[in-house]
Write a protein that holds these residues in place. Structure first.
Motif, PDB file in Angstrom:
ATOM      1  N   THR A  77      -5.946   8.591  -1.490  1.00 11.21           N
ATOM      2  CA  THR A  77      -4.803   8.648  -2.402  1.00 11.21           C
ATOM      3  C   THR A  77      -4.344   7.222  -2.712  1.00 11.21           C
ATOM      4  N   ARG A  78      -3.431   7.094  -3.665  1.00 13.16           N
ATOM      5  CA  ARG A  78      -2.898   5.769  -3.998  1.00 13.16           C
ATOM      6  C   ARG A  78      -2.249   5.111  -2.781  1.00 13.16           C
ATOM      7  N   ARG A  79      -1.502   5.886  -2.019  1.00 20.41           N
ATOM      8  CA  ARG A  79      -0.837   5.320  -0.843  1.00 20.41           C
ATOM      9  C   ARG A  79      -1.845   4.863   0.201  1.00 20.41           C
ATOM     10  N   GLN A  80      -2.899   5.634   0.377  1.00 18.38           N
ATOM     11  CA  GLN A  80      -3.928   5.229   1.328  1.00 18.38           C
ATOM     12  C   GLN A  80      -4.646   3.971   0.861  1.00 18.38           C
ATOM     13  N   LEU A  81      -4.889   3.882  -0.444  1.00 19.81           N
ATOM     14  CA  LEU A  81      -5.501   2.668  -0.982  1.00 19.81           C
ATOM     15  C   LEU A  81      -4.579   1.476  -0.768  1.00 19.81           C
ATOM     16  N   ARG A  82      -3.307   1.654  -1.055  1.00 21.01           N
ATOM     17  CA  ARG A  82      -2.350   0.554  -0.918  1.00 21.01           C
ATOM     18  C   ARG A  82      -2.256   0.082   0.529  1.00 21.01           C
ATOM     19  N   ALA A  83      -2.282   1.015   1.477  1.00 22.93           N
ATOM     20  CA  ALA A  83      -2.236   0.651   2.892  1.00 22.93           C
ATOM     21  C   ALA A  83      -3.453  -0.180   3.292  1.00 22.93           C
ATOM     22  N   ALA A  84      -4.554   0.006   2.579  1.00 26.95           N
ATOM     23  CA  ALA A  84      -5.772  -0.757   2.844  1.00 26.95           C
ATOM     24  C   ALA A  84      -5.845  -2.017   1.999  1.00 26.95           C
ATOM     25  N   GLY A  85      -4.787  -2.315   1.228  1.00 27.98           N
ATOM     26  CA  GLY A  85      -4.777  -3.501   0.395  1.00 27.98           C
ATOM     27  C   GLY A  85      -5.567  -3.343  -0.891  1.00 27.98           C
ATOM     28  N   LEU A  86      -5.718  -2.101  -1.347  1.00 30.67           N
ATOM     29  CA  LEU A  86      -6.492  -1.816  -2.560  1.00 30.67           C
ATOM     30  C   LEU A  86      -5.643  -1.099  -3.586  1.00 30.67           C
ATOM     31  N   ARG A  87      -6.165  -1.002  -4.814  1.00 34.87           N
ATOM     32  CA  ARG A  87      -5.535  -0.244  -5.893  1.00 34.87           C
ATOM     33  C   ARG A  87      -6.639   0.439  -6.691  1.00 34.87           C
ATOM     34  N   PRO A  88      -6.329   1.502  -7.435  1.00 35.97           N
ATOM     35  CA  PRO A  88      -7.378   2.213  -8.170  1.00 35.97           C
ATOM     36  C   PRO A  88      -8.130   1.340  -9.173  1.00 35.97           C
ATOM     37  N   GLY A  89      -7.474   0.373  -9.762  1.00 34.33           N
ATOM     38  CA  GLY A  89      -8.170  -0.542 -10.654  1.00 34.33           C
ATOM     39  C   GLY A  89      -8.610   0.079 -11.964  1.00 34.33           C
ATOM     40  N   GLY A  90      -7.840   1.016 -12.491  1.00 34.29           N
ATOM     41  CA  GLY A  90      -8.153   1.610 -13.778  1.00 34.29           C
ATOM     42  C   GLY A  90      -9.051   2.820 -13.735  1.00 34.29           C
ATOM     43  N   GLN A  91      -9.566   3.173 -12.583  1.00 30.27           N
ATOM     44  CA  GLN A  91     -10.431   4.354 -12.504  1.00 30.27           C
ATOM     45  C   GLN A  91      -9.609   5.631 -12.593  1.00 30.27           C
ATOM     46  N   ASP A  92     -10.197   6.655 -13.143  1.00 30.11           N
ATOM     47  CA  ASP A  92      -9.558   7.965 -13.216  1.00 30.11           C
ATOM     48  C   ASP A  92      -9.712   8.683 -11.882  1.00 30.11           C
ATOM     49  N   PRO A  93      -8.793   9.597 -11.556  1.00 32.88           N
ATOM     50  CA  PRO A  93      -8.942  10.368 -10.316  1.00 32.88           C
ATOM     51  C   PRO A  93     -10.234  11.178 -10.358  1.00 32.88           C
ATOM     52  N   VAL A  94     -10.886  11.279  -9.203  1.00 33.26           N
ATOM     53  CA  VAL A  94     -12.137  12.034  -9.123  1.00 33.26           C
ATOM     54  C   VAL A  94     -11.937  13.395  -8.469  1.00 33.26           C
ATOM     55  N   ALA A  95     -10.792  13.617  -7.837  1.00 31.80           N
ATOM     56  CA  ALA A  95     -10.516  14.897  -7.178  1.00 31.80           C
ATOM     57  C   ALA A  95      -9.015  15.030  -6.965  1.00 31.80           C
ATOM     58  N   VAL A  96      -8.620  16.225  -6.556  1.00 37.20           N
ATOM     59  CA  VAL A  96      -7.217  16.527  -6.252  1.00 37.20           C
ATOM     60  C   VAL A  96      -7.185  17.165  -4.879  1.00 37.20           C
ATOM     61  N   ILE A  97      -6.156  16.831  -4.112  1.00 39.57           N
ATOM     62  CA  ILE A  97      -5.962  17.490  -2.824  1.00 39.57           C
ATOM     63  C   ILE A  97      -4.654  18.273  -2.911  1.00 39.57           C
TER      64      ILE A  97
END
Length: 115
Positions: free
Chosen positions: A19-39
C-alpha cells in the motif's frame, strides 16, 4: 481482459505488493504507476469493506528529498495556521476553523459557551 484489477482479502495479498503507507515506510512512493490490485478488509454490521490499493514494490521509486525551500514553505504554512486573523498573535496551537479566531479573541466575543 475485462479491465478489472484483482481483489485480495485482508492479509492475503502476494509478496511484492504494498500500500502507499507501506511504500512510504520503506522510503518509497508509487512513482506514477497505477494500482495493480486492491485489498479488502471486511467490516461488521453491514458496512462496506475498507479497501486499499496495492502497488508493485519493484516499480516504486525513492521518495523525493526535502529541500530547504520545501521546509520553508511548510514552516510558513504551519505558522499561518497558528496566526489569529483578529489579533495577529502567533499561538502555540492551530486556530480552529470552526470559530476562525484564537481562544482569547473568541472568549471576548461574549457568545462562547462558559465552562
Amino acid at each position: 481482459m475485462s479491465g478489472t484489477i484483482p481483489v485480495y482479502r485482508w492479509r492475503l495479498a502476494p509478496d511484492g505488493l504494498a500500500t502507499r503507507r507501506q511504500l512510504r515506510a520503506a522510503g518509497l512512493r508509487p512513482g506514477g504507476q497505477d494500482p495493480v490490485a486492491v485489498i479488502e478488509r471486511p467490516r461488521r454490521r453491514g458496512r462496506p469493506p475498507l479497501v486499499a490499493y496495492l502497488y508493485l514494490v519493484s516499480a516504486a521509486v525513492p521518495v523525493r528529498p526535502m529541500t530547504p525551500a520545501r521546509w520553508r514553505a511548510i514552516e510558513a504554512a504551519l505558522t499561518a495556521r497558528r496566526t489569529c486573523p483578529d489579533c495577529g498573535v502567533v499561538r502555540d496551537y492551530c486556530i480552529p476553523t470552526s470559530i476562525g479566531v484564537c481562544n482569547p479573541c473568541d472568549q471576548g466575543a461574549g457568545w462562547a459557551i462558559a465552562a
